[in-house]
Design an enzyme around this catalytic site. Structure first.
Site, PDB file in Angstrom:
ATOM      1  CE  LYS A   1      12.173  19.135 -11.520  1.00 49.83           C
ATOM      2  NZ  LYS A   1      10.929  19.569 -12.117  1.00 49.83           N
TER       3      LYS A   1
ATOM      4  CE1 TYR B   1      -6.840  -9.618 -45.267  1.00 54.89           C
ATOM      5  CE2 TYR B   1      -8.334  -8.835 -46.977  1.00 54.89           C
ATOM      6  CZ  TYR B   1      -7.250  -8.626 -46.143  1.00 54.89           C
ATOM      7  OH  TYR B   1      -6.563  -7.444 -46.189  1.00 54.89           O
TER       8      TYR B   1
ATOM      9  CG  HIS C   1      -1.701  -1.198   1.445  1.00 55.87           C
ATOM     10  ND1 HIS C   1      -2.958  -1.409   0.937  1.00 55.87           N
ATOM     11  CD2 HIS C   1      -1.368  -2.340   2.112  1.00 55.87           C
ATOM     12  CE1 HIS C   1      -3.375  -2.621   1.296  1.00 55.87           C
ATOM     13  NE2 HIS C   1      -2.424  -3.198   1.994  1.00 55.87           N
TER      14      HIS C   1
ATOM     15  CB  SER D   1      13.881  22.155 -15.657  1.00 52.85           C
ATOM     16  OG  SER D   1      13.120  23.341 -15.834  1.00 52.85           O
TER      17      SER D   1
ATOM     18  CD  GLU E   1       8.804  11.826 -15.595  1.00 52.77           C
ATOM     19  OE1 GLU E   1       8.058  12.462 -14.850  1.00 52.77           O
ATOM     20  OE2 GLU E   1       9.674  12.374 -16.293  1.00 52.77           O
TER      21      GLU E   1
HETATM   22  N1  ARG Z   1      -2.506  -5.400 -47.716  1.00 54.87           N
HETATM   23  C1  ARG Z   1      -3.425  -6.445 -47.383  1.00 54.87           C
HETATM   24  C2  ARG Z   1      -3.441  -6.659 -45.881  1.00 54.87           C
HETATM   25  O1  ARG Z   1      -2.511  -6.269 -45.262  1.00 54.87           O
HETATM   26  C3  ARG Z   1      -3.026  -7.706 -48.040  1.00 54.87           C
HETATM   27  C4  ARG Z   1      -4.161  -8.639 -48.267  1.00 54.87           C
HETATM   28  C5  ARG Z   1      -5.086  -8.079 -49.254  1.00 54.87           C
HETATM   29  N2  ARG Z   1      -6.080  -9.018 -49.616  1.00 54.87           N
HETATM   30  C6  ARG Z   1      -7.175  -8.624 -50.256  1.00 54.87           C
HETATM   31  N3  ARG Z   1      -8.048  -9.552 -50.530  1.00 54.87           N
HETATM   32  N4  ARG Z   1      -7.410  -7.396 -50.618  1.00 54.87           N
HETATM   33  O2  ARG Z   1      -4.351  -7.214 -45.310  1.00 54.87           O
END
Ligand code: ARG
Length: 458
Positions: free
Chosen positions: A283, A317, A156, A277, A290
């Site tokens: 200082k 994706y 503490h 400073s 920090e």
């Molecule tokens: N520059 C893209 C990324 O970093 C690569 C993959 C792109 N793929 C796509 N289907 N557009 O994710």
């Protein structure tokens, strides 16, 4: 610049979209691993008879030339080609024509980028582990010099019980050992090749994924092509482990900031690692610790950023995922610079042993030892606690320390007090008797230092 998808499109990409969606300004960092991955891919395509040996050789030669050009700074990265992957591929096609145009067979940027990020992080994590090793070596060196340096231990932020400085420092050593392990674990989970997952479904072409994985020194290949290109958990894990490491460095730095105040006066920071400073001539500011504290917040921000970016993304994706790179790169830079600067600074800190020892013996820091003394004479701990509590209150009111009271006075609190109590009241004797496993006794601490030192010998 003509896009690889130009066949299906009738209009050019809007300028604002090109600027908005490009990533080459930051993902160019991946160029080396991108080329490494492409060379392995070309070798596999030739081994499988998908391209000819000559084509593979032309591709590989071209990629090596491109690597040299990038190294020299003579390859111009074009934002209209979006990312590092398309820039390198376009450069290869410019150089090698039809052969280069075959490189992207049985590959998508989706598995390519998942591969590159793994290769990149694998290398960086190894470097981070080496930096942790160096930092821990420095902590150990400092601990060796301070197995007998007394200081108050705090809970503490109130003085609690005396400890030795080496013990306090080794607490950090242990934390960084676990961080190191976590990085190693992350590395193990990352060692899975996604290449060959292609866009998301795999390919009808007769590729050999295990062969590429072996060329790239991956332990194994991913078992699900959708997972391979969809997930970024390996990157999130890296940032998460980094956030934990930063949290540990920030705590050490907070100690340093506090200890360097006039009020504590436990340490003096080396001139080379402090700043003055612009207005107050007296200082000396602890900017390095920090900034480490401050940069910790940045890495937490990176973690929350990448987690939020991935949250609820539908498989597989999505372009959102391009935003994984900035937090990952920033985390790599931050963690590496923090570990390096701390390892540089720590050996030059001056500890004011006398002041630390004085602080360790004030504030009834051995009151628990007095209670344990009574316990050793058969008093239940709760009773002993209360007796010593009353004793402390009495002394506090009179501005006295326990050792200032004559034995007769002490016996008014408990008849079990004997003269041998006085020997236990110093901070030095208090730490010497903390011999329970993992305790702060200098003998145990020195032993731990030897064990840790031996474990680190290659
Ligand atoms: N520059 C893209 C990324 O970093 C690569 C993959 C792109 N793929 C796509 N289907 N557009 O994710």
């Amino acid at each position: 610049m003509k896009k690889p998808w130009a066949g299906r499109f009738q209009k050019e990409t809007a300028k604002s979209v090109e600027t908005f969606s490009e990533s080459v300004s930051f993902d160019r960092r991946l160029w080396r691993v991108d080329i490494e991955g492409s060379i392995a891919h070309a070798r596999m395509l030739a081994k499988q008879g998908i391209i000819s040996r000559d084509e593979a050789l032309t591709i590989i030669r071209g990629l090596k030339e491109i690597a040299e050009e990038i190294q020299r700074g003579s390859l111009h990265f074009d934002a209209s080609l979006e990312d590092v992957h398309m820039n390198i591929e376009a450069a290869l096609i410019r150089k090698t024509g039809a052969a280069g145009a075959k490189l992207h067979t049985a590959r998508s940027r989706n598995d390519q980028v998942a591969l590159d990020l793994r290769l990149y992080l694998r290398q960086e994590i190894r470097e981070i582990i080496a930096l942790i090793d160096r930092f821990q070596e420095v902590i150990l060196g400092l601990a060796r010099r301070h197995t007998n340096t007394l200081m108050p231990g705090y809970t503490h932020m109130q003085r609690a019980q005396p400890v030795v400085l080496a013990h306090h420092l080794l607490a950090y050593f242990e934390m960084f050992s676990r961080d190191r392990q976590r990085f190693e674990d992350a590395l193990g989970r990352m060692s899975v090749s996604p290449l060959g997952a292609c866009a998301l479904a795999g390919t009808s072409l007769p590729i050999d994924r295990k062969y590429v994985a072996k060329l790239l020194r991956f332990g194994t290949v991913s078992d699900n092509s959708i997972d391979a290109i969809s997930d970024r958990d390996f990157a999130i894990e890296f940032v998460s482990v980094s956030a934990m490491t930063m949290m540990h460095t920030s705590r050490l730095c907070e100690d340093l900031v506090l200890w360097s105040t006039e009020e504590f006066g436990f340490i003096e920071l080396p001139d080379a690692f402090a700043t003055g400073s612009s207005i107050m001539p007296q200082k000396k500011n602890p900017d390095v610790p920090e900034l480490v504290r401050g940069k910790t917040g940045r890495v937490y921000g990176n973690l929350v950023g990448i987690l939020t970016m991935m949250k609820a993304l539908p498989l597989s994706y999505n372009r959102d995922m391009q935003e994984d790179k900035i937090p990952v790169f920033d985390t790599v830079d931050t963690v590496k610079s923090v570990l390096a600067v701390l390892a540089d600074m720590l050996p030059h800190i001056k500890f004011n042993r006398r002041r630390m020892a004085e602080a360790a013996s004030r504030g009834f820091s051995t009151a628990t030892d007095v209670a344990e003394y009574l316990v050793s004479k058969g008093v239940p701990f709760r009773t002993a606690h209360e007796v010593v509590g009353r004793l402390v209150r009495f002394c506090g009111e009179g501005g006295l320390a326990i050792e200032d009271l004559p034995i007769a006075k002490l016996r008014e609190f408990s008849p079990l007090f004997q003269k041998d109590l006085y020997r236990l009241l110093s901070a030095r004797s208090s730490v010497a008797r903390k011999r329970s496993a993992g305790g702060t006794s200098p003998v145990l601490v020195a032993k731990r230092i030897r064990t840790l030192g031996r474990a680190r010998k290659p």
